[in-house]
Design a protein around this motif. Sequence first.
Motif, PDB file in Angstrom:
ATOM      1  N   ASP A 195       0.820  -1.212   0.000  1.00  0.00           N
ATOM      2  CA  ASP A 195       0.000   0.000   0.000  1.00  0.00           C
ATOM      3  C   ASP A 195       0.859   1.270   0.000  1.00  0.00           C
ATOM      4  OD1 ASP A 195      -2.238  -1.630   0.028  1.00  0.00           O
ATOM      5  OD2 ASP A 195      -2.636  -1.354   2.174  1.00  0.00           O
ATOM      6  N   ILE A 196       1.934   1.269   0.774  1.00  0.00           N
ATOM      7  CA  ILE A 196       2.815   2.441   0.828  1.00  0.00           C
ATOM      8  C   ILE A 196       3.462   2.686  -0.530  1.00  0.00           C
ATOM      9  CG2 ILE A 196       4.973   3.344   1.795  1.00  0.00           C
ATOM     10  CD1 ILE A 196       4.169   1.928   4.441  1.00  0.00           C
ATOM     11  N   VAL A 197       3.986   1.620  -1.154  1.00  0.00           N
ATOM     12  CA  VAL A 197       4.637   1.770  -2.457  1.00  0.00           C
ATOM     13  C   VAL A 197       3.628   2.215  -3.510  1.00  0.00           C
ATOM     14  CG1 VAL A 197       5.854   0.554  -4.312  1.00  0.00           C
ATOM     15  CG2 VAL A 197       6.502   0.149  -1.927  1.00  0.00           C
ATOM     16  N   GLU A 198       2.463   1.596  -3.514  1.00  0.00           N
ATOM     17  CA  GLU A 198       1.444   1.948  -4.510  1.00  0.00           C
ATOM     18  C   GLU A 198       0.992   3.402  -4.360  1.00  0.00           C
ATOM     19  OE1 GLU A 198      -2.371  -0.220  -6.380  1.00  0.00           O
ATOM     20  OE2 GLU A 198      -2.505   0.113  -4.214  1.00  0.00           O
ATOM     21  N   ALA A 199       0.844   3.856  -3.125  1.00  0.00           N
ATOM     22  CA  ALA A 199       0.381   5.227  -2.877  1.00  0.00           C
ATOM     23  C   ALA A 199       1.473   6.270  -3.101  1.00  0.00           C
ATOM     24  CB  ALA A 199      -0.160   5.346  -1.451  1.00  0.00           C
ATOM     25  N   ASN A 200       2.730   5.828  -3.135  1.00  0.00           N
ATOM     26  CA  ASN A 200       3.869   6.731  -3.291  1.00  0.00           C
ATOM     27  C   ASN A 200       4.781   6.188  -4.387  1.00  0.00           C
ATOM     28  OD1 ASN A 200       3.561   8.543  -0.714  1.00  0.00           O
ATOM     29  ND2 ASN A 200       3.197   6.439  -0.062  1.00  0.00           N
ATOM     30  N   ARG A 207      13.848  15.380   4.036  1.00  0.00           N
ATOM     31  CA  ARG A 207      13.124  16.654   4.176  1.00  0.00           C
ATOM     32  C   ARG A 207      11.853  16.694   3.333  1.00  0.00           C
ATOM     33  NH1 ARG A 207      18.362  18.870   3.679  1.00  0.00           N
ATOM     34  NH2 ARG A 207      17.967  19.331   1.488  1.00  0.00           N
ATOM     35  N   LEU A 208      11.751  15.836   2.330  1.00  0.00           N
ATOM     36  CA  LEU A 208      10.632  15.901   1.387  1.00  0.00           C
ATOM     37  C   LEU A 208       9.440  15.080   1.872  1.00  0.00           C
ATOM     38  CD1 LEU A 208      12.587  15.491  -1.969  1.00  0.00           C
ATOM     39  CD2 LEU A 208      11.651  17.605  -0.994  1.00  0.00           C
ATOM     40  N   GLU A 209       8.308  15.752   2.058  1.00  0.00           N
ATOM     41  CA  GLU A 209       7.094  15.059   2.480  1.00  0.00           C
ATOM     42  C   GLU A 209       6.585  14.102   1.414  1.00  0.00           C
ATOM     43  OE1 GLU A 209       3.989  17.492   4.111  1.00  0.00           O
ATOM     44  OE2 GLU A 209       5.453  18.784   5.116  1.00  0.00           O
ATOM     45  N   ALA A 235       4.316  -0.630 -14.262  1.00  0.00           N
ATOM     46  CA  ALA A 235       5.125  -0.614 -13.040  1.00  0.00           C
ATOM     47  C   ALA A 235       4.301  -0.002 -11.906  1.00  0.00           C
ATOM     48  CB  ALA A 235       6.403   0.187 -13.255  1.00  0.00           C
ATOM     49  N   ILE A 236       4.468  -0.538 -10.713  1.00  0.00           N
ATOM     50  CA  ILE A 236       3.762  -0.002  -9.552  1.00  0.00           C
ATOM     51  C   ILE A 236       4.434   1.270  -9.052  1.00  0.00           C
ATOM     52  CG2 ILE A 236       5.032  -1.442  -7.900  1.00  0.00           C
ATOM     53  CD1 ILE A 236       2.482  -1.603  -6.228  1.00  0.00           C
ATOM     54  N   ALA A 237       5.752   1.391  -9.329  1.00  0.00           N
ATOM     55  CA  ALA A 237       6.522   2.545  -8.868  1.00  0.00           C
ATOM     56  C   ALA A 237       7.799   2.662  -9.689  1.00  0.00           C
ATOM     57  CB  ALA A 237       6.870   2.390  -7.384  1.00  0.00           C
ATOM     58  N   VAL A 238       8.493   3.779  -9.483  1.00  0.00           N
ATOM     59  CA  VAL A 238       9.818   3.977 -10.060  1.00  0.00           C
ATOM     60  C   VAL A 238      10.770   4.352  -8.934  1.00  0.00           C
ATOM     61  CG1 VAL A 238       8.946   4.709 -12.312  1.00  0.00           C
ATOM     62  CG2 VAL A 238       9.484   6.432 -10.578  1.00  0.00           C
ATOM     63  N   SER A 239      12.025   3.943  -9.076  1.00  0.00           N
ATOM     64  CA  SER A 239      13.057   4.374  -8.134  1.00  0.00           C
ATOM     65  C   SER A 239      14.063   5.204  -8.910  1.00  0.00           C
ATOM     66  CB  SER A 239      13.731   3.173  -7.466  1.00  0.00           C
ATOM     67  OG  SER A 239      14.494   2.431  -8.397  1.00  0.00           O
ATOM     68  N   THR A 240      14.542   6.266  -8.272  1.00  0.00           N
ATOM     69  CA  THR A 240      15.490   7.153  -8.929  1.00  0.00           C
ATOM     70  C   THR A 240      16.388   7.844  -7.922  1.00  0.00           C
ATOM     71  OG1 THR A 240      15.722   9.054 -10.431  1.00  0.00           O
ATOM     72  CG2 THR A 240      13.791   9.036  -8.979  1.00  0.00           C
ATOM     73  N   THR A 241      17.625   8.100  -8.334  1.00  0.00           N
ATOM     74  CA  THR A 241      18.539   8.858  -7.511  1.00  0.00           C
ATOM     75  C   THR A 241      18.442  10.355  -7.811  1.00  0.00           C
ATOM     76  OG1 THR A 241      20.344   8.578  -9.117  1.00  0.00           O
ATOM     77  CG2 THR A 241      20.211   6.960  -7.315  1.00  0.00           C
ATOM     78  N   ASN A 242      17.597  10.736  -8.753  1.00  0.00           N
ATOM     79  CA  ASN A 242      17.486  12.132  -9.164  1.00  0.00           C
ATOM     80  C   ASN A 242      16.533  12.905  -8.251  1.00  0.00           C
ATOM     81  OD1 ASN A 242      16.807  14.554 -10.450  1.00  0.00           O
ATOM     82  ND2 ASN A 242      17.004  13.676 -12.492  1.00  0.00           N
ATOM     83  N   PRO A 243      17.069  13.809  -7.410  1.00  0.00           N
ATOM     84  CA  PRO A 243      16.203  14.564  -6.495  1.00  0.00           C
ATOM     85  C   PRO A 243      15.147  15.407  -7.203  1.00  0.00           C
ATOM     86  CG  PRO A 243      18.513  14.787  -5.865  1.00  0.00           C
ATOM     87  CD  PRO A 243      18.481  14.107  -7.215  1.00  0.00           C
ATOM     88  N   GLY A 244      15.401  15.825  -8.443  1.00  0.00           N
ATOM     89  CA  GLY A 244      14.406  16.583  -9.185  1.00  0.00           C
ATOM     90  C   GLY A 244      13.144  15.775  -9.455  1.00  0.00           C
ATOM     91  N   VAL A 245      13.275  14.475  -9.591  1.00  0.00           N
ATOM     92  CA  VAL A 245      12.122  13.597  -9.837  1.00  0.00           C
ATOM     93  C   VAL A 245      11.393  13.297  -8.533  1.00  0.00           C
ATOM     94  CG1 VAL A 245      11.401  11.353 -10.754  1.00  0.00           C
ATOM     95  CG2 VAL A 245      13.246  12.612 -11.871  1.00  0.00           C
ATOM     96  N   TRP A 246      12.095  13.328  -7.409  1.00  0.00           N
ATOM     97  CA  TRP A 246      11.469  13.024  -6.117  1.00  0.00           C
ATOM     98  C   TRP A 246      10.314  13.953  -5.820  1.00  0.00           C
ATOM     99  CZ3 TRP A 246      16.563  12.745  -2.806  1.00  0.00           C
ATOM    100  CH2 TRP A 246      17.329  11.660  -3.224  1.00  0.00           C
ATOM    101  N   GLU A 247      10.361  15.165  -6.316  1.00  0.00           N
ATOM    102  CA  GLU A 247       9.359  16.165  -5.985  1.00  0.00           C
ATOM    103  C   GLU A 247       8.212  16.230  -6.983  1.00  0.00           C
ATOM    104  OE1 GLU A 247      10.859  19.855  -4.074  1.00  0.00           O
ATOM    105  OE2 GLU A 247      12.812  19.113  -4.787  1.00  0.00           O
ATOM    106  N   LEU A 248       8.140  15.299  -7.927  1.00  0.00           N
ATOM    107  CA  LEU A 248       7.050  15.300  -8.917  1.00  0.00           C
ATOM    108  C   LEU A 248       5.718  15.025  -8.267  1.00  0.00           C
ATOM    109  CD1 LEU A 248       8.645  13.407 -11.926  1.00  0.00           C
ATOM    110  CD2 LEU A 248       8.301  15.859 -11.666  1.00  0.00           C
TER     111      LEU A 248
END
Length: 189
Positions: free
Chosen positions: A7-12, A29-31, A176-189
């Motif tokens: 549920d956590i992965v799917e929602a985020n 720091r990113l909510e 895909a249920i989610a994506v993983s990335t090291t790019n902080p610019g994508v974290w805030e999408l």
Amino acid sequence: MKQEYYDIVEANPVIAAVKDQEGLETCCRLEEIQVVFILFGNICTISEIVRRVKEAGKMAVVHIDLIGGLGSKEIAVDFINSQTEADGIISTKPPMIERGRKLGMFTILRYFLIDSLALTNIRHPQHSTKPDMIEVLPGLMPEMIRRICKSTKTPIIAGGLIEDKDAVMAALSAGAIAVSTTNPGVWEL
């Protein structure tokens, strides 16, 4: 798999993959970020890294193959389970995933899509390991992600080279249920 992890992965669906201290501080720091893949550290620092992620209220998943000083034996999983607050592990090694499952940890088996044999191994694994999720790299191949999603019931995470919103949307649209990335610019999408 514990339903709460799914549920956590799917929602985020954007997962922060952190490879250094700077990335760790940024994602904490990113909510928007609720799941963190820890791709750095060693046996002396991993407990503190995981503690920092957990203090920020996030799910901590350790890429056990990348932690300095840990070997490729199942005892490394026991160490992460008993000496950190990690929720789960990532590994390219099925025995590590199997041990994590026995310990009740959330598990992600990582595959590198380098050729047709890798694709075959995802669809028809030569082992009995049943990870909670599969991470495929690189994540920039929507057609391959689509084919993998159709051939397995295991949820797929697309990782590697995810650099912008278009790549995120293509991977998610492919199944895909989610994506993983090291790019902080994508974290805030």
